[in-house]
Design a protein around this motif. Structure first.
Motif, PDB file in Angstrom:
ATOM      1  N   THR A 157       0.838  -1.202   0.000  1.00  0.00           N
ATOM      2  CA  THR A 157       0.000   0.000   0.000  1.00  0.00           C
ATOM      3  C   THR A 157       0.870   1.248   0.000  1.00  0.00           C
ATOM      4  O   THR A 157       0.348   2.360   0.100  1.00  0.00           O
ATOM      5  N   GLY A 158       2.201   1.051  -0.118  1.00  0.00           N
ATOM      6  CA  GLY A 158       3.147   2.158  -0.099  1.00  0.00           C
ATOM      7  C   GLY A 158       4.100   2.109  -1.274  1.00  0.00           C
ATOM      8  O   GLY A 158       3.672   2.088  -2.436  1.00  0.00           O
ATOM      9  N   PRO A 159       5.407   2.045  -1.006  1.00  0.00           N
ATOM     10  CA  PRO A 159       6.405   2.149  -2.069  1.00  0.00           C
ATOM     11  C   PRO A 159       6.296   1.109  -3.181  1.00  0.00           C
ATOM     12  O   PRO A 159       6.723   1.374  -4.307  1.00  0.00           O
ATOM     13  N   GLN A 160       5.747  -0.074  -2.894  1.00  0.00           N
ATOM     14  CA  GLN A 160       5.658  -1.114  -3.924  1.00  0.00           C
ATOM     15  C   GLN A 160       4.213  -1.424  -4.313  1.00  0.00           C
ATOM     16  O   GLN A 160       3.874  -2.524  -4.708  1.00  0.00           O
ATOM     17  N   ALA A 161       3.375  -0.412  -4.229  1.00  0.00           N
ATOM     18  CA  ALA A 161       1.960  -0.588  -4.564  1.00  0.00           C
ATOM     19  C   ALA A 161       1.760  -1.025  -6.008  1.00  0.00           C
ATOM     20  O   ALA A 161       0.749  -1.652  -6.342  1.00  0.00           O
ATOM     21  N   ALA A 162       2.728  -0.732  -6.872  1.00  0.00           N
ATOM     22  CA  ALA A 162       2.607  -1.131  -8.281  1.00  0.00           C
ATOM     23  C   ALA A 162       2.609  -2.649  -8.442  1.00  0.00           C
ATOM     24  O   ALA A 162       2.167  -3.162  -9.475  1.00  0.00           O
ATOM     25  N   LEU A 163       3.084  -3.369  -7.425  1.00  0.00           N
ATOM     26  CA  LEU A 163       3.122  -4.832  -7.477  1.00  0.00           C
ATOM     27  C   LEU A 163       1.864  -5.461  -6.886  1.00  0.00           C
ATOM     28  O   LEU A 163       1.741  -6.692  -6.881  1.00  0.00           O
ATOM     29  N   ALA A 164       0.948  -4.656  -6.393  1.00  0.00           N
ATOM     30  CA  ALA A 164      -0.192  -5.175  -5.635  1.00  0.00           C
ATOM     31  C   ALA A 164      -1.377  -5.535  -6.515  1.00  0.00           C
ATOM     32  O   ALA A 164      -1.656  -4.885  -7.525  1.00  0.00           O
ATOM     33  N   CYS A 165      -2.057  -6.590  -6.112  1.00  0.00           N
ATOM     34  CA  CYS A 165      -3.362  -6.956  -6.660  1.00  0.00           C
ATOM     35  C   CYS A 165      -4.376  -6.782  -5.531  1.00  0.00           C
ATOM     36  O   CYS A 165      -4.139  -7.235  -4.407  1.00  0.00           O
ATOM     37  N   GLY A 166      -5.512  -6.163  -5.818  1.00  0.00           N
ATOM     38  CA  GLY A 166      -6.488  -5.908  -4.773  1.00  0.00           C
ATOM     39  C   GLY A 166      -6.338  -4.490  -4.263  1.00  0.00           C
ATOM     40  O   GLY A 166      -5.266  -3.889  -4.341  1.00  0.00           O
ATOM     41  N   VAL A 167      -7.413  -3.950  -3.746  1.00  0.00           N
ATOM     42  CA  VAL A 167      -7.387  -2.590  -3.211  1.00  0.00           C
ATOM     43  C   VAL A 167      -8.247  -2.537  -1.959  1.00  0.00           C
ATOM     44  O   VAL A 167      -9.124  -3.376  -1.745  1.00  0.00           O
ATOM     45  N   GLY A 168      -7.966  -1.553  -1.126  1.00  0.00           N
ATOM     46  CA  GLY A 168      -8.825  -1.304   0.024  1.00  0.00           C
ATOM     47  C   GLY A 168      -8.568  -2.217   1.193  1.00  0.00           C
ATOM     48  O   GLY A 168      -7.611  -2.047   1.950  1.00  0.00           O
ATOM     49  N   GLN A 169      -9.397  -3.236   1.326  1.00  0.00           N
ATOM     50  CA  GLN A 169      -9.392  -4.051   2.531  1.00  0.00           C
ATOM     51  C   GLN A 169      -8.329  -5.147   2.546  1.00  0.00           C
ATOM     52  O   GLN A 169      -7.954  -5.635   3.618  1.00  0.00           O
ATOM     53  N   ALA A 170      -7.849  -5.567   1.387  1.00  0.00           N
ATOM     54  CA  ALA A 170      -6.847  -6.644   1.327  1.00  0.00           C
ATOM     55  C   ALA A 170      -6.035  -6.513   0.042  1.00  0.00           C
ATOM     56  O   ALA A 170      -6.537  -6.050  -0.981  1.00  0.00           O
ATOM     57  N   VAL A 171      -4.781  -6.927   0.118  1.00  0.00           N
ATOM     58  CA  VAL A 171      -3.889  -6.864  -1.040  1.00  0.00           C
ATOM     59  C   VAL A 171      -3.022  -8.120  -1.077  1.00  0.00           C
ATOM     60  O   VAL A 171      -2.770  -8.761  -0.056  1.00  0.00           O
TER      61      VAL A 171
END
Length: 228
Positions: free
Chosen positions: A15-29
């Motif tokens: 949810t910070g510096p590596q958010a580009a690698l995340a799948c999902g938003v809000g409540q879980a990633v």
């Protein structure tokens, strides 16, 4: 009291510096599965836990690195847990003048890196795990003997040393220490403080990390959850 970012490193990295690698938003990633199985939920509320479960297909696993064991949401089961020691190097050992030469590993080394990681199990490994950050290796007679790299960046202040592994026939030669010093030099050059996670029962590894400037920060737990 404000939560320390290293208390929930996966949540803060995705949810910070590596958010580009995340799948999902809000409540879980979760991290892009090609990078590995790490995931995190906002909290243990029913809504967040349901969002976590929805990120995985049946049979898929998620690794949660938290201060305590994470409960399984409805529709998931706890496959295993393991205690970790989180360590931080406020005064990291620098690269030594007599350190053996290391090489920056790239796409052409991917198969050898995967074979080494899968055989020695320093942590979860996926097709793009090597792309979290720079990974360095030492070769002996053309073979990749050992490697180490960087992975999580929960904030701009911290960078994780990860993927430290050596083939058994090359252990005891100081290769891991050489590689960790090189990885830490990159992290320090970015203005970050190195940290890492060790399985709590691995006294030999913890001793090595202490010799390189790491000190225990807190006990952590990795919880491996599987979608039913």
């Amino acid at each position: 009291m404000m939560e320390h970012p290293l208390d929930r490193p996966v949540w803060h990295m995705l949810t910070g510096p590596q958010a580009a690698l995340a799948c999902g938003v809000g409540q879980a990633v979760r991290v892009d599965p090609r990078y590995g199985p790490f995931a995190a939920a906002l909290d243990q509320s029913d809504h967040a836990q349901a969002a976590l479960a929805e990120l995985l297909a049946p049979g898929e696993q998620a690794w949660l690195v938290e201060a305590e064991e994470w409960p399984a949401p409805a529709g998931m089961r706890t496959a295993r847990t393991a205690p970790l020691l989180q360590m931080v190097a406020e005064s990291p050992a620098p690269v030594a003048p007599d350190d053996e030469a290391v090489v920056l590993l790239g796409a052409e080394d991917a198969d050898e890196m995967a074979a080494l990681a899968i055989a020695t199990e320093p942590g979860p490994w996926g097709p793009l795990t090597r792309c979290y950050g720079n990974f360095y290796g030492i070769r002996r007679n053309g073979k990749l003997a050992a490697m180490a790299g960087s992975r999580m960046r929960p904030t701009q202040e911290f960078g994780e040393v990860s993927g430290v592994c050596t083939w058994p026939e090359f252990r005891g030669q100081g290769l891991a220490g050489v590689l960790i010093r090189r990885v830490m030099a990159d992290i320090v050059a970015e203005g970050r403080t190195p940290f890492l996670h060790s399985y709590a029962g691995n006294a030999k590894a913890i001793g090595l990390y202490e010799s390189l400037g790491f000190r225990g920060r807190r006990n952590m737990v990795v919880t491996v959850l599987e979608r039913e």
